[in-house]
Design a protein around this motif. Structure first.
Motif, short mmCIF file in Angstrom:
data_model
loop_
_atom_site.label_atom_id
_atom_site.label_comp_id
_atom_site.label_asym_id
_atom_site.label_seq_id
_atom_site.Cartn_x
_atom_site.Cartn_y
_atom_site.Cartn_z
N THR A 124 28.14 41.51 36.79
CA THR A 124 28.01 40.69 38.00
C THR A 124 26.59 40.75 38.54
N ASN A 145 31.49 43.82 44.89
CA ASN A 145 30.91 42.57 44.37
C ASN A 145 30.34 41.69 45.47
N ILE A 149 31.71 32.99 37.70
CA ILE A 149 31.52 34.06 36.71
C ILE A 149 32.89 34.38 36.15
N TYR A 168 30.72 45.57 37.48
CA TYR A 168 29.64 45.49 38.46
C TYR A 168 28.30 45.21 37.77
N ARG A 204 28.76 31.51 44.73
CA ARG A 204 29.08 32.22 43.49
C ARG A 204 30.52 32.70 43.57
N CYS A 252 24.23 37.49 39.02
CA CYS A 252 23.85 37.08 40.38
C CYS A 252 22.33 37.07 40.57
N VAL A 284 28.29 38.05 45.54
CA VAL A 284 29.39 37.13 45.26
C VAL A 284 29.98 36.62 46.57
N LEU A 317 33.49 34.79 41.65
CA LEU A 317 33.87 35.77 40.62
C LEU A 317 35.36 35.65 40.38
#
Length: 376
Positions: free
Chosen positions: A235, A262, A219, A232, A248, A239, A267, A250
């Motif tokens: 995200t 996160n 991301i 947030y 994942r 997700c 994440v 970030l």
């Protein structure tokens, strides 16, 4: 590369995982120290490995391409051998660095033309060339070449940029299929979700990236100035779409609190220059808040830097001594602060993992966020 989910939190989306590559196991959630130019600033590899003990670190395609250059890296046998690091490495594709050179670059469909920040020489990165450089570097995880949009960003620009990033992604995939790794280990490829802070674009991008069925997904385009609530929010949207059976990542995030929040959103992987950069400016992160070690209040405080710290510097040196080193501009002060901060970040993500597996992550996370909001 293989990824297994070993445990999930029942009150959030947090999960504990295990990534396995040819250079070993990465237990997630994980913070990855940034070693932009083949070194984590101020830290010997022995200290990095034995004290901070990360499963994986980062290198950067843009910077390593400029210095030392792919010819030297290939002669050395890749970045692992060049820097004598036998654990995992991830390389950013250079997209963020090109974004940061906004006054000295021109973006077209073919790629990006930019001026070197070192000597002003002109260079051109295409998706294909970024993949070639990352083959030469030899990182275990390599990233797609993308455009990172600024904040704030006009909706129409963000949409055009996102679609170009998607087209670039397919070019990266096609090029990698035709050009296998050049060293004796495999390389995993992660595409990057973009879309600025627009939920519909983020959903569209996440769906496109998920459709490419890569072994992991990233991301991007966040932590570039937007409020934490938007970080947030974006995200969470992404997700919900990215597959649960893939790690994942970030990118470029962030503060200790950002990382915990996160993790709660699902994440697994993080990186940020904050622990090392802030260390060089005298800010130390702890479980009870941050310390500006240059403040006069620490002048005669002979207590350890951090009695709860996991690295040897935390109890070996006093706050007063480290303040003195910063006052006289002695480089040892910055080195001590760097080791401490990186140790804390690794402790934080590994402690999060323990609490996910124990089933009390949400309660622990909320307590930690409250504690870390303090300025000591």
């Amino acid at each position: 590369m293989q990824f297994e989910v070993k445990g999930k939190d029942t009150q959030s989306k947090a999960r504990a995982g295990k990534i396995t590559t040819d250079h070993g196991v990465i237990e997630t959630p994980i913070f990855m120290p940034v070693g932009t130019i083949g070194t984590v600033k101020g830290v010997h590899q022995t200290e990095l490995k034995n004290e901070i003990n990360p499963d994986i670190i980062l290198g950067n395609t843009y910077h390593l391409y400029l210095r030392p250059g792919t010819q030297i890296l290939e002669k050395a046998g890749g970045l692992h051998k060049f820097m004598n690091w036998d654990r995992n490495i991830l390389t950013d594709s250079g997209g963020y660095q090109v974004y940061s050179l906004s006054a000295n670059r021109k973006i077209k469909e073919e790629g990006v033309k930019f001026k070197s920040h070192i000597d002003g020489s002109m260079h051109f990165f295409s998706p294909e060339f970024s993949m070639d450089i990352q083959r030469s570097i030899g990182a275990d995880i390599i990233m797609a070449f993308d455009e990172c949009t600024p904040y704030p960003c006009d909706y129409h620009y963000a949409k055009r940029s996102m679609h170009m990033t998607h087209r670039w992604l397919d070019r990266c995939i096609n090029h990698l299929e035709r050009n296998p790794p050049i060293y004796e280990h495999n390389q995993a490829f992660f595409p990057i979700v973009q879309g600025s802070t627009y939920k519909d674009l983020r959903r569209q991008s996440a769906e496109f990236i998920a459709s490419r069925e890569a072994v992991g997904n990233a991301i991007g385009g966040l932590s570039v100035g937007e409020p934490a609530e938007e970080l947030y929010g974006m995200t969470e949207v992404v997700c919900e779409i990215l597959p649960e059976d893939k790690p994942r990542y970030l990118m470029g995030v962030g503060t200790p609190i950002n990382i915990l929040e996160n993790i709660a959103l699902g994440v697994d992987m993080f990186d940020c220059v904050m622990p090392t950069r802030n260390a060089r400016n005298g800010m130390l992160f702890t479980a009870y808040g941050s310390i500006n070690i240059k403040n006069k209040k620490w002048e005669d405080d002979f207590s350890p830097i951090d009695e709860m710290g996991i690295t040897w510097v935390d109890t070996y040196y006093s706050k007063a001594y480290v303040r003195h080193l910063f006052t006289v501009n002695e480089m040892l002060g910055k080195q001590i602060a760097t080791i401490h901060n990186l140790g804390f970040y690794l402790w934080l993500t590994r402690e999060a993992r323990k609490h996910i597996l124990a089933g009390d992550f949400r309660e622990w996370k909320d307590k930690m966020v409250k504690q870390m909001n303090n300025r000591l």
